[in-house]
Design a protein around this motif. Structure first.
Motif: not given
Length: 393
Positions: A152-153, A223, A225, A252-253, A255
């Protein structure tokens, strides 16, 4: 014969006096630091080995007017950063488009790390902004959807490694398992341009840059990334701001990963070759770097220049050291004011920006710096006496 000998001796004495006077006018020699890739302000012509540019002409003339000689020291962006942070005894003048900031002024104060340094007066005002690839060009490496297996990150280090793997699987470093998965199709991020000029780069960035997503996106891909890579040249105020704000740039997702380069040539090449989503810098320098890429590679750079229409205010000045020559900051300041007053700066600008109409902001700055010559001590009293009834406005 005696008269001839006397004349000969007198001529020799006159010559020696003139030579000594000329030596005094030349003053002490200083070391002037220059970069080779800050066109149109200062750059090095590879064919001739000579330096050129708006600031080059200003610096050389100002140093000579101040009564000094100079020796050139070519530096890169990393060395420039060292000079601004702590100064260096090898450099007396940084002839470079350097933005005045409160942080740098504090660093040049008696309590700072570089108390011997000082700014000249502001000599130029510029805009800082960014360019991006044209729509439909070079979107596979600079901004794309990460694999479904990505965390997720994800860290920017992992993203850079993954991009390297996609570009060269055999030469890439060891990656996490998720980074070896084929990516989904890229999804483009766009920019919304505002018309109001912001007071600072970060305020301008918040007001003018946002992310929007296409409406027709599959639920599964929605969904995922995504990432973007924003480039800048190391040691610039824009780069410092991007680095400090990197953690809050993502929306908005998506990076956002920032990447510093050693030169504008490198940054421009990365953007034109499709490995950057954004290239930040001074508008004039960015334009020049993209034009140089096109000439050097004999092909156009697919860059969207519309984003250059707005930007953040950048006041440029020279950085001067008093460590080796205590009077140098004041000497240079007086020489620059004289060049503004007699129109030298205007003529230099016209010679280097022939196709550019001077902005009202820059015109106002030139007028402010064109201070009056004033009265000499020998004539001040007499002038005040004879003109007291009609004071000079």
């Amino acid at each position: 014969m005696k008269i001839a000998a006397f004349k000969s001796t007198l001529g020799l004495v006159t010559y020696l006096i003139g030579t000594l006077a000329a030596a005094q006018v030349q003053g002490e020699s200083i070391k002037m630091a220059v970069r080779s890739d800050a066109r149109p302000f200062i750059w090095k012509n590879e064919a001739s080995g000579m330096y050129l540019g708006f600031f080059w002409d200003i610096c050389t003339k100002a140093v000579q007017r101040a009564g000094h000689q100079f020796e050139l020291v070519e530096i890169n962006s990393e060395q420039r950063g060292t000079i601004l942070r702590s100064g260096t005894p090898e450099i007396d003048l940084l002839c470079d488009p350097t933005t005045i900031t409160l942080q740098r002024m504090q660093n040049f104060s008696a309590q700072g790390q570089a108390p011997d340094l000082d700014f000249s007066q502001i000599v130029f005002v510029a805009n800082s902004s960014f360019v991006r690839p044209e729509r439909g060009h070079n979107r596979l490496e600079n901004e794309a959807a990460l694999p479904q297996s990505a965390p997720d990150s994800p860290s920017c280090a992992d993203i850079f490694s993954w991009v390297e793997f996609k570009r060269n699987p055999d030469g890439a470093k060891q990656l996490h398992e998720w980074a070896r998965t084929e990516p989904a199709l890229p999804r483009t991020a766009t920019t919304t341009d505002g018309s109001e000029q912001a007071k600072g780069f970060w305020n301008w960035l918040q007001q003018n840059v946002s992310f929007t997503l296409p409406e027709a996106v599959e639920d599964e891909a929605a969904n995922q990334k995504r990432y973007q890579i924003w480039g800048y040249v190391e040691g610039t105020t824009i780069g410092d701001d991007l680095e400090m704000r990197q953690s809050v740039l993502s929306q908005n997702d998506t990076t956002v990963c920032t990447k510093g380069f050693k030169s504008h040539r490198e940054a421009a090449s990365e953007l034109c070759n499709g490995t950057l989503s954004r290239y930040y810098g001074d508008v004039d320098i960015v334009r020049a770097a993209l034009a140089e890429f096109s000439v050097r590679n004999e092909k156009d750079c697919p860059a969207d220049l519309s984003t250059l229409l707005t930007g953040a205010y950048e006041p440029y000045a020279f950085v001067v050291s008093s460590r080796n020559v205590s009077t140098l900051p004041e000497d240079l300041r007086l020489a620059l004011y004289g060049m503004f007053a007699d129109g030298t700066i205007d003529r230099i600008f016209a010679g280097h920006f022939q196709e550019t109409q001077i902005s009202e902001y820059l015109r106002t700055l030139f007028r402010i710096n064109s201070i009056r010559t004033g009265l000499t001590p020998d004539t001040a009293g007499e002038t005040r006496t004879t003109s007291s009834a009609q004071p000079t406005p």
